[in-house]
Enzyme design. Structure first.
Site, PDB file in Angstrom:
ATOM      1  N   ASP A 151       0.781  -1.179  -0.068  1.00  0.00           N
ATOM      2  CA  ASP A 151       0.106  -0.054  -0.026  1.00  0.00           C
ATOM      3  C   ASP A 151       0.805   1.253  -0.151  1.00  0.00           C
ATOM      4  OD1 ASP A 151      -2.196  -1.422   0.180  1.00  0.00           O
ATOM      5  OD2 ASP A 151      -2.433  -1.394   2.395  1.00  0.00           O
ATOM      6  N   ARG A 197      -1.403  -0.454  -8.462  1.00  0.00           N
ATOM      7  CA  ARG A 197      -2.785   0.048  -8.078  1.00  0.00           C
ATOM      8  C   ARG A 197      -2.985   1.460  -8.282  1.00  0.00           C
ATOM      9  NH1 ARG A 197      -3.995  -0.569  -2.164  1.00  0.00           N
ATOM     10  NH2 ARG A 197      -4.318  -2.541  -2.504  1.00  0.00           N
TER      11      ARG A 197
HETATM   12  C1  LIG Z   1      -8.975  -1.122  -3.197  1.00  0.00           C
HETATM   13  C2  LIG Z   1      -8.484   0.429  -2.834  1.00  0.00           C
HETATM   14  C3  LIG Z   1      -7.248   0.262  -2.240  1.00  0.00           C
HETATM   15  C4  LIG Z   1      -6.612   1.682  -1.691  1.00  0.00           C
HETATM   16  N1  LIG Z   1      -5.311   1.788  -1.459  1.00  0.00           N
HETATM   17  C5  LIG Z   1      -4.891   2.841  -1.078  1.00  0.00           C
HETATM   18  C6  LIG Z   1      -3.556   3.237  -0.726  1.00  0.00           C
HETATM   19  O1  LIG Z   1      -2.694   2.299  -0.917  1.00  0.00           O
HETATM   20  N2  LIG Z   1      -3.373   4.572  -0.372  1.00  0.00           N
HETATM   21  C7  LIG Z   1      -4.148   5.467  -0.459  1.00  0.00           C
HETATM   22  O2  LIG Z   1      -3.591   6.887  -0.193  1.00  0.00           O
HETATM   23  N3  LIG Z   1      -5.384   5.236  -0.459  1.00  0.00           N
HETATM   24  C8  LIG Z   1      -5.851   4.070  -0.964  1.00  0.00           C
HETATM   25  N4  LIG Z   1      -7.151   4.050  -1.176  1.00  0.00           N
HETATM   26  C9  LIG Z   1      -8.318   5.115  -1.074  1.00  0.00           C
HETATM   27  C10 LIG Z   1      -8.078   5.852  -2.312  1.00  0.00           C
HETATM   28  O3  LIG Z   1      -6.995   6.850  -2.278  1.00  0.00           O
HETATM   29  C11 LIG Z   1      -9.454   7.005  -2.084  1.00  0.00           C
HETATM   30  O4  LIG Z   1      -9.298   7.559  -1.120  1.00  0.00           O
HETATM   31  C12 LIG Z   1     -10.748   6.414  -2.049  1.00  0.00           C
HETATM   32  O5  LIG Z   1     -10.851   5.286  -2.827  1.00  0.00           O
HETATM   33  C13 LIG Z   1     -11.954   7.374  -2.468  1.00  0.00           C
HETATM   34  O6  LIG Z   1     -11.624   8.100  -3.619  1.00  0.00           O
HETATM   35  P1  LIG Z   1     -12.690   7.427  -5.004  1.00  0.00           P
HETATM   36  O7  LIG Z   1     -11.783   7.454  -6.156  1.00  0.00           O
HETATM   37  O8  LIG Z   1     -13.436   6.409  -4.698  1.00  0.00           O
HETATM   38  O9  LIG Z   1     -13.344   8.704  -5.346  1.00  0.00           O
HETATM   39  P2  LIG Z   1     -14.153   9.727  -4.339  1.00  0.00           P
HETATM   40  O10 LIG Z   1     -14.891  10.619  -5.055  1.00  0.00           O
HETATM   41  O11 LIG Z   1     -13.469   9.903  -2.917  1.00  0.00           O
HETATM   42  O12 LIG Z   1     -15.397   8.663  -3.898  1.00  0.00           O
HETATM   43  C14 LIG Z   1     -16.456   8.278  -4.810  1.00  0.00           C
HETATM   44  C15 LIG Z   1     -17.579   7.780  -3.808  1.00  0.00           C
HETATM   45  O13 LIG Z   1     -17.359   6.635  -3.163  1.00  0.00           O
HETATM   46  C16 LIG Z   1     -17.959   6.898  -2.112  1.00  0.00           C
HETATM   47  N5  LIG Z   1     -16.827   6.448  -1.112  1.00  0.00           N
HETATM   48  C17 LIG Z   1     -15.354   6.614  -1.234  1.00  0.00           C
HETATM   49  N6  LIG Z   1     -14.585   6.112  -0.490  1.00  0.00           N
HETATM   50  C18 LIG Z   1     -15.448   5.924   0.811  1.00  0.00           C
HETATM   51  C19 LIG Z   1     -15.278   5.151   1.991  1.00  0.00           C
HETATM   52  N7  LIG Z   1     -13.905   5.284   2.485  1.00  0.00           N
HETATM   53  N8  LIG Z   1     -16.264   4.999   2.599  1.00  0.00           N
HETATM   54  C20 LIG Z   1     -17.670   5.062   2.255  1.00  0.00           C
HETATM   55  N9  LIG Z   1     -17.675   5.735   1.090  1.00  0.00           N
HETATM   56  C21 LIG Z   1     -16.964   6.130   0.168  1.00  0.00           C
HETATM   57  C22 LIG Z   1     -18.520   7.853  -1.674  1.00  0.00           C
HETATM   58  O14 LIG Z   1     -19.825   7.654  -2.056  1.00  0.00           O
HETATM   59  C23 LIG Z   1     -17.944   8.873  -2.765  1.00  0.00           C
HETATM   60  O15 LIG Z   1     -18.904   9.941  -2.986  1.00  0.00           O
HETATM   61  C24 LIG Z   1      -7.610   2.718  -1.987  1.00  0.00           C
HETATM   62  C25 LIG Z   1      -8.841   2.577  -2.209  1.00  0.00           C
HETATM   63  C26 LIG Z   1      -9.146   1.520  -2.845  1.00  0.00           C
HETATM   64  C27 LIG Z   1     -10.722   1.219  -3.385  1.00  0.00           C
END
Ligand SMILES: Cc1cc2nc3c(=O)[nH]c(=O)nc-3n(C[C@H](O)[C@H](O)[C@H](O)COP(=O)(O)OP(=O)(O)OC[C@H]3O[C@@H](n4cnc5c(N)ncnc54)[C@H](O)[C@@H]3O)c2cc1C
Length: 297
Positions: free
Chosen positions: A125, A175
């Site tokens: 990660d 990722r």
């Molecule tokens: C499989 C996976 C691995 C990840 N690994 C890392 C990593 O190693 N390092 C890192 O910095 N970040 C990581 N992330 C988190 C990522 O960086 C984002 O913070 C997160 O995915 C929200 O961004 P989004 O692209 O979904 O868009 P956003 O615009 O933030 O979210 C889109 C919609 O998804 C929903 N949503 C998003 N996140 C959440 C939540 N946590 N709880 C509830 N609803 C939510 C909401 O409805 C939101 O409106 C990971 C995410 C995923 C999916």
């Protein structure tokens, strides 16, 4: 980030643990490996792959990292024994990155070896910006010996285009996510529109270079851009995967699966769910807002 999000995040540490558990429950498999295996089995049955993550980060004692390695090894054993489809992902600071980089390397190396014995895979990660250089160094060091390791790039970071180009030339398994840590403006884009545009730019660079990309997002516009690029480049489903978090956007997850793409759900588990949840909510209050909004949906 709205005032409401900040207010919710600020008051969460004062909320009784039992109530935080209610908030955290949809996003976490449970405290034990048995809980984790049950959730992976359900996901696999529904046509999703899984990624197993043990909760914990920024440890201060070597023993905590050693315990985490032991638990991850048990998880890999259990996944193989039950013939489940789940790889593992590890937070470098859980495995000792901020204590001693060589110690962390040895820990991840032994997990990569263990995973390789099962034909399985370990992803590092990406955490907050002070750890990025050490995490990428760790990744490139591991790649000298292992093909079954991957890393993460955050579209929020200004440096990511350079990192992506370096990773692309190594045909890395990456990722791509937006980045969950709130970072200072000199290091990171703070405008959500630029973060999105940058995500698409980085994704295109990686896919055109022939990298296997874990397209990690719940943002439907990004899912749309990814689908468009996949179509334009004529990629087959085994050349990339979508990734989402357990408990988030279940409907979009099904839409992506039904369109013929492979999708991996990242499922965290472990006894440290409480400090992890509170710390995460405080670090990025927008998550607290998502949780509360989801409860009222
Ligand atoms: C499989 C996976 C691995 C990840 N690994 C890392 C990593 O190693 N390092 C890192 O910095 N970040 C990581 N992330 C988190 C990522 O960086 C984002 O913070 C997160 O995915 C929200 O961004 P989004 O692209 O979904 O868009 P956003 O615009 O933030 O979210 C889109 C919609 O998804 C929903 N949503 C998003 N996140 C959440 C939540 N946590 N709880 C509830 N609803 C939510 C909401 O409805 C939101 O409106 C990971 C995410 C995923 C999916």
């Amino acid at each position: 980030m709205s005032v409401l999000d900040e207010l919710i995040a600020f008051s969460l540490p004062a909320v009784p643990k039992a109530l935080v558990r209610v908030f955290a429950r949809p996003y976490i498999a449970g405290e034990t490996l048995d809980d984790q295996i049950r959730v992976i089995r359900e996901l696999n049955r529904d046509g999703f792959m899984a990624a197993t993550g043990l909760l914990g980060e920024f440890v201060t004692r070597r023993e905590e990292s050693e315990e985490a390695v032991g638990e991850y090894e048990k998880a890999l054993d259990a996944i193989d024994e039950a013939k489940l489809d789940s790889n593992i992902h590890v937070k470098p600071t859980h495995l000792g990155l901020t204590l001693d980089e060589d110690f962390c390397y040895d820990n991840v190396r032994s997990l990569a070896e263990h995973a390789r014995g099962y034909g399985n895979f370990v992803r590092l990660d990406m955490e907050d910006s002070p750890t990025i250089d050490a995490t990428l160094d760790l990744y490139f060091r591991l790649r000298e010996h292992f093909d079954n390791v991957g890393c993460v790039i955050q579209a929020r970071m200004r440096r990511s285009l350079g990192d992506v180009r370096r990773l692309a030339s190594a045909k890395a398994n990456v990722r791509l996510c937006k980045g969950v840590y709130i970072e200072p403006r000199d290091r990171a884009y703070t405008d959500p529109r630029i973060i999105r545009e940058n995500y698409v730019w980085l994704l295109e660079e990686l896919l055109r270079a022939g990298c296997y990309v874990g397209i990690a997002t719940h943002d439907e516009l990004l899912v749309w851009h990814a689908s468009r690029l996949i179509d334009e480049l004529g990629l087959k489903p085994h050349q990339y995967e979508f990734q989402m978090l357990h408990g988030v956007e279940r409907e979009l997850r099904r839409v992506v699966r039904d369109a013929g793409h492979r999708l991996r759900v990242a499922v965290p588990y472990g006894p440290s769910w409480y400090p992890y949840s509170v710390r995460r909510l405080r670090k990025n209050p927008a998550i607290a807002g998502y949780v509360v909004k989801a409860m009222f949906k």
